[in-house]
Design an enzyme around this catalytic site. Sequence first.
Site, short mmCIF file in Angstrom:
data_model
loop_
_atom_site.label_atom_id
_atom_site.label_comp_id
_atom_site.label_asym_id
_atom_site.label_seq_id
_atom_site.Cartn_x
_atom_site.Cartn_y
_atom_site.Cartn_z
N TYR A 13 48.56 102.33 31.62
CA TYR A 13 49.20 101.12 30.76
C TYR A 13 48.08 100.24 31.09
O TYR A 13 47.77 99.45 29.81
CB TYR A 13 50.48 100.64 30.56
N ARG A 53 64.05 97.68 29.17
CA ARG A 53 63.60 97.34 30.02
C ARG A 53 64.77 96.22 30.66
O ARG A 53 65.51 96.28 30.18
CB ARG A 53 62.09 96.11 29.73
N ASP A 88 55.28 99.78 41.43
CA ASP A 88 55.32 98.21 40.67
C ASP A 88 54.60 97.18 41.22
O ASP A 88 54.20 97.18 41.97
CB ASP A 88 56.97 98.12 41.26
#
Length: 351
Positions: free
Chosen positions: A156, A204, A305
Site C-alpha cells: 500500500y 482502523r 507496523d
Amino acid sequence: MIHTNIALFGGAGFIGSHLARRLLREDYHLTIVDIDDEKIADVRSDDRVDFYELDIRDGDDGTVWTIIEAADVVIDLIAYANPKQYVDMPLEVVHLNYDQNLRLVEDCVATDTRLIQFSTSEVYGKTGGRTGEDLVFSEDSSDLTMGPVENHRWIYATAKQLLERMVHAHGIENDLDWTVIRPFNFIGREMDYLIREPDAGTPRVFASFMSALLYDHPMYLVDGGENRRSFTHISDAVEAMVYVIDGEERYNREVVNVGTPGNETTIHDLAYLMRDVYEAQSGNGSVPPIKTVSGAEFYGEGYEDCERRIPDVTKLTDAGWEPQYDLRETLEEAMSYYVEKYDQPEAVSLD
Ligand code: UGA
C-alpha cells in the site's frame, strides 16, 4: 484566490464529507464523486453541490473527464486506507490506489487542472533506527523506509509513494500544478464503520475501539499496543485543507504533512483514554476488557507496523494554521457523537 468549483473524488467518505461541510461554509461549488452518498445526505441537499454516484474502476464514459475539465481544483481522496485490506487484497489495493488514481492524475494533466492528491503518512514507513530529530517526519528530507516484500502490508505504502512520484514527475515534465497531502491519523465522527461483533471486520483503531466500547467486546491491542500514532481531529485536518486550497502559490508542487504532533500516544494509552472518556460520557460503569494479540493473528500473515509517526507540520504552521484539539478533546468530541447516537442497543443501525 477563491476557487468556485472543486471536484472531490471520494468526497462522500470520512475525510471528504467533513471537508465538504467545511467548504460549504464558504463560497465554493462542489462536484462530489463517490460510490455512495451515505455520509453526505445533508451536503447533497445544498444547491451548490452536484453528486455523481460512480465507481472510477468501471471505466470512463466521459463523465470523469468532463468533471475534471470543468473543475478549478481536483481533490482526490479515493483510496483503500485500511491495513486489513492491504493484507487481504493487496492487488486490488494497488489497482484502485495506484492504477485508477493515476488515470485521474493524467486527466488533470491533459485538462491543465490543479490537483490536490491525498497520499498517506504511511509512505514514511518504518521508524527503523531513527532517533532524535529524525523521528519527526519532514516532507522534503525524511527517507521513506519500507519493510521487506514478504511483509506485504507495505504494498500500500509503496503504491502511494509511486503515485506521489508520478504526480511530482508530471509537474516536472508536463507542468502539472499539484499538492500532495500526507494525513496523520485523522479521527472524528463517522470514521470508517462500526462493528457489532469482534470478528465482523477490522476498521482502523478509533472505530475499532469505539465499536468495542459500544457493543461490549474486547479492545484488542496489536502487539501490546506499543506502537504510536499522532492523532488529528478531523476539524483541524479540514481546516488545514482550506489553507492548502486557498494557498495555491505557497503549496504548489509541495508535499504537505497534515497532523498534530502534540497528540502522539501509544495505542495502549489510547485504549485506556477512550475507556475513560466513554465512562464519563455514557455513565456506563462497565467497560470491555483489553486483550493483546499479535499482528499476524489480528491482520493475517504479511502484516508489519510503523512504530512511530510524528509529523513536521511547519509548512502549515508557517502559514498560520494551528491545531485546536488536544488528544482528550479530540476523543471527547468524536466519541460524544457515538455515545449519543448509538449507546442504546435497540436503536442501533450499523449503516
Ligand atoms: C492507516 C493507513 O494505513 C494509513 O494510510 C492512514 O494514513 C492512517 O491509517 C490514518 O488513519 O491516517 P494505521 O495508523 O496503521 O494506518 O491505522 P490503524 O488501523 O488505525 O492502526 C493504528 C495502530 O493501532 C496500529 O499499530 C494497529 O496495529 C493498532 N490497532 C488497530 C490496534 O492495536 N487495535 C485495533 O483494534 C486496531
